[in-house]
Design a protein around this motif. Structure first.
Motif, short mmCIF file in Angstrom:
data_model
loop_
_atom_site.label_atom_id
_atom_site.label_comp_id
_atom_site.label_asym_id
_atom_site.label_seq_id
_atom_site.Cartn_x
_atom_site.Cartn_y
_atom_site.Cartn_z
N TYR A 73 -53.49 -48.41 -26.68
CA TYR A 73 -53.25 -49.73 -26.12
C TYR A 73 -53.55 -50.77 -27.18
O TYR A 73 -54.68 -50.82 -27.70
N ASP A 74 -52.56 -51.60 -27.52
CA ASP A 74 -52.76 -52.59 -28.59
C ASP A 74 -52.25 -53.98 -28.21
O ASP A 74 -52.07 -54.83 -29.08
N GLY A 97 -54.52 -53.21 -20.06
CA GLY A 97 -55.14 -51.97 -20.50
C GLY A 97 -55.59 -51.11 -19.34
O GLY A 97 -55.46 -49.88 -19.37
N LYS A 98 -56.13 -51.75 -18.29
CA LYS A 98 -56.54 -51.01 -17.10
C LYS A 98 -55.34 -50.29 -16.48
O LYS A 98 -55.43 -49.12 -16.09
N GLU A 99 -54.22 -51.01 -16.40
CA GLU A 99 -53.01 -50.42 -15.82
C GLU A 99 -52.55 -49.21 -16.62
O GLU A 99 -52.23 -48.15 -16.06
N LEU A 100 -52.55 -49.33 -17.95
CA LEU A 100 -52.11 -48.21 -18.80
C LEU A 100 -53.05 -47.03 -18.68
O LEU A 100 -52.61 -45.87 -18.62
N TYR A 101 -54.34 -47.29 -18.63
CA TYR A 101 -55.34 -46.22 -18.49
C TYR A 101 -55.10 -45.43 -17.21
O TYR A 101 -55.09 -44.19 -17.21
N ASN A 102 -54.89 -46.15 -16.11
CA ASN A 102 -54.69 -45.48 -14.84
C ASN A 102 -53.34 -44.76 -14.76
O ASN A 102 -53.25 -43.65 -14.23
N MET A 117 -62.85 -54.62 -29.62
CA MET A 117 -64.07 -54.17 -28.95
C MET A 117 -64.25 -54.89 -27.61
O MET A 117 -64.62 -54.27 -26.61
N ASP A 118 -64.00 -56.19 -27.59
CA ASP A 118 -64.15 -56.94 -26.34
C ASP A 118 -63.16 -56.44 -25.29
O ASP A 118 -63.52 -56.25 -24.11
N VAL A 119 -61.91 -56.25 -25.70
CA VAL A 119 -60.90 -55.78 -24.75
C VAL A 119 -61.24 -54.37 -24.27
O VAL A 119 -61.17 -54.07 -23.06
N ALA A 120 -61.62 -53.49 -25.20
CA ALA A 120 -61.96 -52.12 -24.83
C ALA A 120 -63.13 -52.08 -23.86
O ALA A 120 -63.12 -51.34 -22.86
N ARG A 121 -64.16 -52.89 -24.13
CA ARG A 121 -65.35 -52.89 -23.27
C ARG A 121 -65.02 -53.45 -21.89
O ARG A 121 -65.50 -52.96 -20.86
#
Length: 386
Positions: free
Chosen positions: A69-70, A84-89, A105-109
């Motif tokens: 995710y970028d 990112g949450k949508e792609l993860y799920n 890092m902020d987005v990932a966290r």
């Protein structure tokens, strides 16, 4: 003494694997944790770098399914996190690896927080007591820094802006600490000089503001001074003639700054944050330009601390009076701009910038009271400084 031919493990409190080549340990670590499908969260620039493509190949050869995710802004906003949450799920991922600088890092966290916490993202804003809602477990989370700036890899918070208002929110919980940090200075060698300089000045600002902040935390004070020493003695060489030793010291100094600023930051960040949220200025660059002006404002009454910082930066004894000038000199040596006008800031921006600065969450920890008029005056001084 730092030996760049050796790798190290230490905890404070996150487990940190530090040294050249530790990135090679990521795949075995994920396998040990029974991870099958990690999501790598990074920015679009890092996504195209050779080391990142090589890392994906290594993970796939080790039989991991990899999702990347970028999609994120230069200053991350809520929609970046929700995407990112949508792609993860959608891909049924089972771990998150943040790779890059502070934005990634902020987005990932924040994505890590969001997976099992389904309130509106900003309900978790620490400034309104939102940490009380962080009650569920979070996915396994690992970090791999590629810059020596924010130190977010060892942090437990994420700063995310509202898409519309641009106001920054803090998402915070000890649950958001990375399980392991893989800090490999070799990954920073290909950074362009500007990014090395701007992120490095961000790290220096973290250490200086943490040391000056009015909170009481003598452990953070000691860490901040060592961070100032590491960065002050290596940032110019790391930028202009980089080698693994200078890059290693910068990475350690960055980690130290992120640990130290749990004590608090101050007005320099309050000056810088609106420049990023309102005008999309690179956060490290905003700190670099604002640092000498913030130091100048705070100096009276804190001469002893300024003398100690100056000595730590090899300026000599009782040289705190020269600390502000030394920061201007470092910016010049790093080929960073000296004023805000060079970055497109105009007179009409001063008032809205000051309005945001006086509301900034870092300001309460500043050692001296700052008014909105003070912020306008400082922004005006920094606008055309030469």
């Amino acid at each position: 003494m730092l030996n760049i031919h050796q790798t190290y493990t230490y905890n404070f409190p996150t487990k940190i694997r530090f040294g050249v080549g530790v990135i090679q340990e990521l795949a075995p670590c994920l396998k040990e944790e029974n991870i099958k499908h990690p999501m790598l969260v990074t920015d679009a620039t890092v996504h195209q770098l050779p080391f990142f493509k090589k890392l994906i190949t290594q993970l796939e050869n080790a039989h991991f399914k990899v999702t990347v995710y970028d999609r994120m802004h230069k200053n991350p906003v809520k929609s970046d996190v929700l995407g990112g949450k949508e792609l993860y799920n959608e891909n049924q991922c089972d771990a998150i690896v943040g790779i890059g600088g502070g934005v990634a890092m902020d987005v990932a966290r924040a994505i890590t927080l969001s997976i099992n916490h389904h309130r509106d993202l900003f309900d978790y804003d620490d400034l309104i007591g939102g940490d009380q809602y962080v009650t569920e477990e979070v996915p396994l989370f690992f970090t791999v820094p590629t810059t020596s700036g924010t130190g977010s890899e060892v942090g437990r918070s994420a700063i995310i802006s509202d898409d519309v208002t641009k106001q920054k929110k803090i998402l915070f919980s000890p649950k958001l600490l990375a399980k392991i940090v893989f800090a490999d200075p070799n990954l920073t060698l290909d950074l362009p000089p500007f990014i090395t300089a701007a992120t490095g000045m961000d790290a220096l600002t973290h250490n200086m503001e943490a040391y000056l902040s009015k909170g009481f935390n003598p452990m953070c004070d000691g860490i901040a001074l060592q961070g100032i020493k590491m960065i002050g003695n290596s940032i110019v060489s790391a930028t202009n003639s980089p080698d693994l030793f200078s890059r290693s010291k910068m990475m350690i100094g960055s980690l130290m700054g992120a640990v130290a600023f749990q004590k608090g930051l101050g007005m320099v960040h309050s000056l810088a944050h609106p420049l990023s949220s309102l005008l999309d200025m690179h956060h490290g660059l905003a700190n670099a330009i604002c640092l000498p002006f913030g130091l100048e404002y705070n100096q009276t009454g804190f001469e002893d601390k300024y003398n100690i910082m100056a000595y730590t930066m090899s300026l000599g004894s009782n040289q705190g009076k020269n600390l502000v000038d030394s920061i201007h000199v470092i910016n010049e040596q790093l080929n960073l701009p000296s004023n805000l006008a060079s970055q497109g800031v105009k007179e009409e921006h001063i008032a809205p910038l000051a309005q945001l600065a006086i509301q900034d969450f870092c300001l309460p920890c500043n050692p001296k009271v700052v008014s909105e008029d003070d912020f306008r005056e400082i922004y005006t001084k920094a606008l055309h400084y030469d």
